[in-house]
Design a protein around this motif. Structure first.
Motif, PDB file in Angstrom:
ATOM      1  N   ALA B 124       0.842  -1.209   0.000  1.00  8.29           N
ATOM      2  CA  ALA B 124       0.000   0.000   0.000  1.00  8.29           C
ATOM      3  C   ALA B 124       0.870   1.251   0.000  1.00  8.29           C
ATOM      4  O   ALA B 124       0.574   2.239  -0.683  1.00  8.29           O
ATOM      5  CB  ALA B 124      -0.920  -0.021   1.212  1.00  8.29           C
ATOM      6  N   LEU B 125       1.977   1.208   0.744  1.00  5.51           N
ATOM      7  CA  LEU B 125       2.894   2.357   0.788  1.00  5.51           C
ATOM      8  C   LEU B 125       3.490   2.613  -0.603  1.00  5.51           C
ATOM      9  O   LEU B 125       3.530   3.758  -1.078  1.00  5.51           O
ATOM     10  CB  LEU B 125       4.010   2.063   1.810  1.00  5.51           C
ATOM     11  CG  LEU B 125       5.155   3.057   1.889  1.00  5.51           C
ATOM     12  CD1 LEU B 125       4.652   4.454   2.218  1.00  5.51           C
ATOM     13  CD2 LEU B 125       6.178   2.613   2.937  1.00  5.51           C
ATOM     14  N   LEU B 126       3.949   1.553  -1.260  1.00  6.89           N
ATOM     15  CA  LEU B 126       4.533   1.713  -2.589  1.00  6.89           C
ATOM     16  C   LEU B 126       3.481   2.189  -3.592  1.00  6.89           C
ATOM     17  O   LEU B 126       3.764   3.017  -4.467  1.00  6.89           O
ATOM     18  CB  LEU B 126       5.146   0.383  -3.053  1.00  6.89           C
ATOM     19  CG  LEU B 126       6.373  -0.079  -2.281  1.00  6.89           C
ATOM     20  CD1 LEU B 126       6.786  -1.483  -2.722  1.00  6.89           C
ATOM     21  CD2 LEU B 126       7.543   0.882  -2.470  1.00  6.89           C
ATOM     22  N   ASP B 127       2.299   1.673  -3.463  1.00  3.41           N
ATOM     23  CA  ASP B 127       1.209   2.047  -4.365  1.00  3.41           C
ATOM     24  C   ASP B 127       0.907   3.541  -4.225  1.00  3.41           C
ATOM     25  O   ASP B 127       0.824   4.270  -5.222  1.00  3.41           O
ATOM     26  CB  ASP B 127      -0.019   1.196  -4.023  1.00  3.41           C
ATOM     27  CG  ASP B 127      -1.180   1.470  -4.955  1.00  3.41           C
ATOM     28  OD1 ASP B 127      -0.969   1.440  -6.173  1.00  3.41           O
ATOM     29  OD2 ASP B 127      -2.290   1.754  -4.455  1.00  3.41           O
ATOM     30  N   ARG B 128       0.794   4.032  -2.971  1.00  3.96           N
ATOM     31  CA  ARG B 128       0.499   5.451  -2.740  1.00  3.96           C
ATOM     32  C   ARG B 128       1.597   6.344  -3.307  1.00  3.96           C
ATOM     33  O   ARG B 128       1.342   7.315  -4.009  1.00  3.96           O
ATOM     34  CB  ARG B 128       0.399   5.736  -1.235  1.00  3.96           C
ATOM     35  CG  ARG B 128      -0.876   5.328  -0.574  1.00  3.96           C
ATOM     36  CD  ARG B 128      -1.021   6.019   0.783  1.00  3.96           C
ATOM     37  NE  ARG B 128       0.105   5.875   1.683  1.00  3.96           N
ATOM     38  CZ  ARG B 128       0.291   4.842   2.507  1.00  3.96           C
ATOM     39  NH1 ARG B 128      -0.572   3.852   2.518  1.00  3.96           N
ATOM     40  NH2 ARG B 128       1.339   4.792   3.320  1.00  3.96           N
TER      41      ARG B 128
END
Lengths: 425, 478
Positions: B124-128
């Motif tokens: 989720a962090l990489l996606d954001r």
């Protein structure tokens, strides 16, 4: 181990996956080498490693695991872990199942030699000690490596594809030097029979001795005569830059250039996995390789292209089968020298890096032999120099090409390139 | 099992009468997630476990390895290493620098085990961050990844050493590439890896990096190209980490000086006789090796010779001091002790002489980058690493960077792109006339320093504060 084992490992991994889609790529590699430096042996190593990559997918998501132990318990544990990883992954808008069943893989003839698959230490010792003795006899220092690998790969997919490949490689590369004067050779083949280390080491010793007393080149315009190794050093960067998607996204020198000239007519690049230098019959996802012309007489014909992007852009999915050949002509480097009025002969390059990927501009140094050529003869050694060149521009000015020779997995000619200014800006 | 396997291999070596031998048992667990353009491109786990054995017979090395830790495989690897050493037909000795038997265990600092953080949270962090970077259509490519690795090592030797290390590596990365006007330019987060846990990822604040990379990549692609000429440089610590690595770290490796890397990595412009005498840079230049730096990637407790991590000066007040050494090379370069620089890429590789962690000592308190800039009439400020190339003796180099600002009359005068500079190692370090204080100190952790044949990658950390260099050739390399 028997020859069937990598195939069994791949099949077992796919069966253990228990996911709608799975593929496994296995590498079992025996690698043996002897290193030497300063006229003495410095390392002697023999190792066998196994690597199993299991990739799984559920139709929307995907994940992979790499592990080494091919035992049934290890495979089951790896499959369980990767299934857990899969659950955490977000849906992939570019999801592709494994290639459908019925893929036909090319046969790569003579890619493995029985003697070389034994990785005999005696052969390495004989070659290394021979090179060191030659160097010492000429008052030079020898450093290098003699490697002998036997690599077996296998791929299996849940769609029913299964394939195996085996190759051997013998590689002897060495540098003989004295102060700043040096020369270098890289001999490689599938078998020990084609490693002429005696002749090569004497020749390299003479080349190193003739490289003493280097001077700076004078500023001016020269022809460049590139030995095959130097040409290979440049071609590697074209090899890495050829990618359909990155070109389509405007990121490389090949953007919007398919079907158009990207260099001069002297540049024809192709891959033939069953050619004089051997490639591989499949990639890790189970796609077969085939012969492809990438650039024909300077015109970009084909790109390596991954399957998703190929489907979207209506291209054929293609990959570099770990080999590349450049078309040449007849004759040797010496013949090119004899036809040159004022030139610089370069043996190889060193530490080449991109300066600008968008224009494929590179920088690097010369290494292990730069010579001034005057009126068809090598007249004196020159100091190594830094350059900043764009290979696609260099290859527009090819004036002559010699007979291609094998350099690792490349088949390349020596080249004469006209109108190069020294120093390079 | 690891200790047992290492111990068993050493017992076999002792029974065979080797002059010296050691065994390294290693388990590696890796987790890496890579996003490209906001899409999960790669989610990969890696498990590796095996044993590497070295033996000296008749003054020559032999080395072999096996996958796993069962006793039979360990015994076979030990016997194979012995046979390979014997195949050289040597009759002499291999002097190694003395080392008292080492015992103990070292655990690298980890506050929050990254393997305990849910994979979904990492993705989720990489996606954001990726989506933030790609908010402007001119950004055509964004790579973002998180890599975590735990390495547990046991080293046993025929001299009685038995040491253990437990190291966790955490690496964040994000790069955005903007395309405009037929050009493409990138900007990336380059702090690299640390021996640390999830707390390092929090500290890097990847959420803020999406926007930063996007804005600065666009700024760069729209910027004018580099001026050409001789001018001053103001370089940040992340940029200098690479310049230091190439022009200081490599030429001060002892194996290069001895000619053992002449065929590939190359030699060095330094000679054995240059220790404690050669002028390497200006008197401001103090380069300190430190394999005890807690988060440094080369801080393993002990190296693959079993030598403990140390701190020493490579360069002191501008004068070259001594090489980074391993037990085998130390006596050959006139030292009675090894500096503990012996490391292998993995259990199946032969350990070689690698760079230590090292850093450029910051300047005196109170010096800011603005103070250094104020003294520049015409120059370029460079942040981050870019193109790099250096000759095999490590003198003649050319570097780029990741972000550039023109400096005119002591002030920033707008962004630039396609800046490269060229110099020669002693001349470059000799031109250093100002270093900012420790408030501006930054480090970068390298995971992929390539050296040796076959190529091995190694890890180390370098650091520096902003520093000023005078009269350097700058241009675009047209």
């Amino acid at each position: 181990m028997t020859r069937i084992e990598p195939v069994e490992m791949a099949r077992n991994a796919v069966e253990a996956a228990e996911t709608p889609h799975a593929s496994a790529f296995v590498t079992v590699a025996r690698k043996a080498f002897t290193r030497f430096g300063n006229n003495t042996l410095t390392q002697n190593l023999d190792t066998e490693t196994t690597s199993i990559t299991l990739s799984v997918g559920d139709g929307e998501r995907k994940a992979s695991i790499v592990f080494e132990d091919p035992g049934p318990q290890s495979i089951r544990a790896a499959a369980e872990r990767v299934r857990e990883f899969l659950k955490a992954s977000p849906p992939d808008p570019e999801y592709m199942p494994p290639p459908p069943e019925g893929q036909i893989y090319p046969v790569i003839h003579d890619s493995a030699d029985p003697e070389a698959s034994e990785c005999p230490v005696e052969k390495r010792m004989e070659a290394v000690k021979g090179v060191i003795a030659t160097a010492a006899g000429f008052g030079l220092k020898a450093g290098g490596i003699c490697e002998n690998d036997w690599v077996r790969t296998a791929v299996a997919t849940s769609t029913g594809n299964l394939a195996h490949h085996e190759k051997t490689a013998v590689n002897l590369s060495f540098t003989l030097d004295m102060g700043e004067a040096s020369s270098y050779r890289n001999l490689n083949h599938e078998s020990w029979r084609e490693i002429p280390w005696r002749e090569a080491s004497e020749q390299v010793a003479r080349e190193a001795l003739s490289n003493q007393g280097q001077t700076e080149p004078e500023a001016g315009e020269y022809s460049l005569i590139l030995e095959p190794l130097a040409v290979t050093n440049l071609l590697v960067f074209l090899y890495w830059s050829l990618d359909a998607r990155r070109a389509d996204e405007g990121l490389t020198a090949f953007s919007d250039m398919q079907g158009k000239p990207v260099s001069g007519k002297g540049l024809t690049l192709s891959s033939d996995p069953d050619g004089q230098v051997k490639g591989v019959p499949f990639n890790p996802e189970g796609l077969p390789s085939r012969s492809v012309v990438w650039i024909r007489e300077g015109v970009l014909e084909n790109f390596p292209c991954q399957r998703f992007w190929a489907a979207r852009t209506r291209r054929e999915p293609l990959f570099m089968p770990e080999c590349l050949q450049m078309e040449g002509g007849n004759g040797s480097t010496r013949d090119l020298v004899s036809e040159t009025g004022k030139g610089i002969l370069i043996r190889r390059f060193w530490y080449i890096r991109f300066v600008d990927q968008k224009t494929l501009k590179l920088t690097g140094m010369t290494r292990d032999g730069v010579f001034l050529v005057e009126n068809g003869r090598v007249t004196r050694p020159l100091k190594d120099f830094r350059w900043n060149w764009r290979p696609l521009e260099l290859f527009r000015s090819i004036e002559a090409a010699g007979q291609p020779v094998g350099v690792s997995s490349f088949l390349v000619p020596p080249l004469k390139i006209g109108g190069i200014k020294y120093p390079s800006t | 099992m690891m200790k047992q396997a290492a111990k068993r291999a050493v017992e076999i070596l002792e029974s065979l009468g080797v002059q010296y031998g050691d065994a390294r048992a290693e388990t590696v667990s890796t987790e890496k997630t890579v996003f490209r353009n906001g899409r999960l491109e790669q989610a990969i786990l890696r498990d590796s476990r095996g044993l590497g054995v070295r033996a000296v017979v008749g003054g020559f090395w032999g080395s072999a390895s096996c996958t796993g830790f069962d006793a039979g495989s360990a015994e076979a690897a030990a016997k194979r290493a012995y046979e390979l050493a014997r195949s050289a037909g040597g009759k002499g000795e291999k002097p190694l620098s003395p080392l008292a038997p080492q015992r103990g265990a070292y655990k690298g600092p980890v506050e929050e085990d990254p393997f305990d953080v849910p994979v979904g949270e990492k993705m989720a962090l990489l996606d954001r961050a990726s989506r933030e970077a790609m908010k402007d259509q001119r950004v055509k490519e964004c790579y973002a990844w998180l890599g975590f690795e735990n390495i547990r090592r046991v080293l046993a030797s025929t001299e009685g050493s038995m040491v253990e290390s437990d190291l966790t590596f955490s690496e964040p990365f994000l790069m955005a590439t903007a395309v405009s006007g037929g050009d493409a330019q990138s900007r990336s987060l380059q702090d690299g890896a640390r021996i640390a846990g999830w707390e390092w990822i929090r500290q890097c604040d990847i959420d803020s990096w999406g926007e930063k990379a996007r804005e600065e990549a666009i700024e760069k692609v729209l910027a004018p190209e580099s001026p050409e000429g001789v001018m001053d440089l103001l370089l940040d610590g992340i940029h200098l980490s690479l310049t230091m690595h190439e022009s200081v770290g490599h030429p001060t490796e002892s194996d290069r000086v001895l000619g053992w890397e002449s065929n590939m990595a190359g030699r060095s412009f330094l000679g054995i006789e240059d220790q404690r005498s050669a002028i390497y840079g200006s008197r401001l230049v103090n380069l300190v090796a430190d394999n005890t730096l807690p988060y440094g990637l080369a801080s393993w407790g002990w190296d693959d010779d079993g030598v403990p991590g140390q701190r020493w000066h490579l360069v002191k007040n501008g004068v070259f001091q001594e090489f980074g050494t391993v037990r085998e090379t130390a006596p050959l370069v006139g030292r009675s002790y090894s500096r503990g620089c012996c490391r292998a890429m993995d259990y199946s590789s032969f350990p070689i002489n690698r760079q230590p962690n090292f850093y450029l000592e910051p300047g005196p308190d109170g010096i800011t980058p603005e103070d250094l800039m104020a003294g520049i009439r015409l120059g370029v400020m460079i942040e981050g690493r870019g193109s790099f190339s250096i000759d095999q003796r490590r003198i003649n180099f050319q570097f780029g960077g990741d972000r550039f600002q023109l400096i005119r009359n002591g002030k920033p005068a707008g962004p630039l792109k396609k800046v490269i500079y060229r110099s020669e190692t002693p001349r470059f370090w000799g031109s250093c006339d100002g270093i900012a204080d420790r408030r501006w100190f930054k480090t970068a952790g390298f995971l992929t320093c390539g050296k040796g044949e076959p190529m091995q990658s190694a890890r180390m950390t370098h650091g520096a504060s902003w520093a000023r260099f005078r009269n350097i050739r700058v241009g675009g390399g047209k």
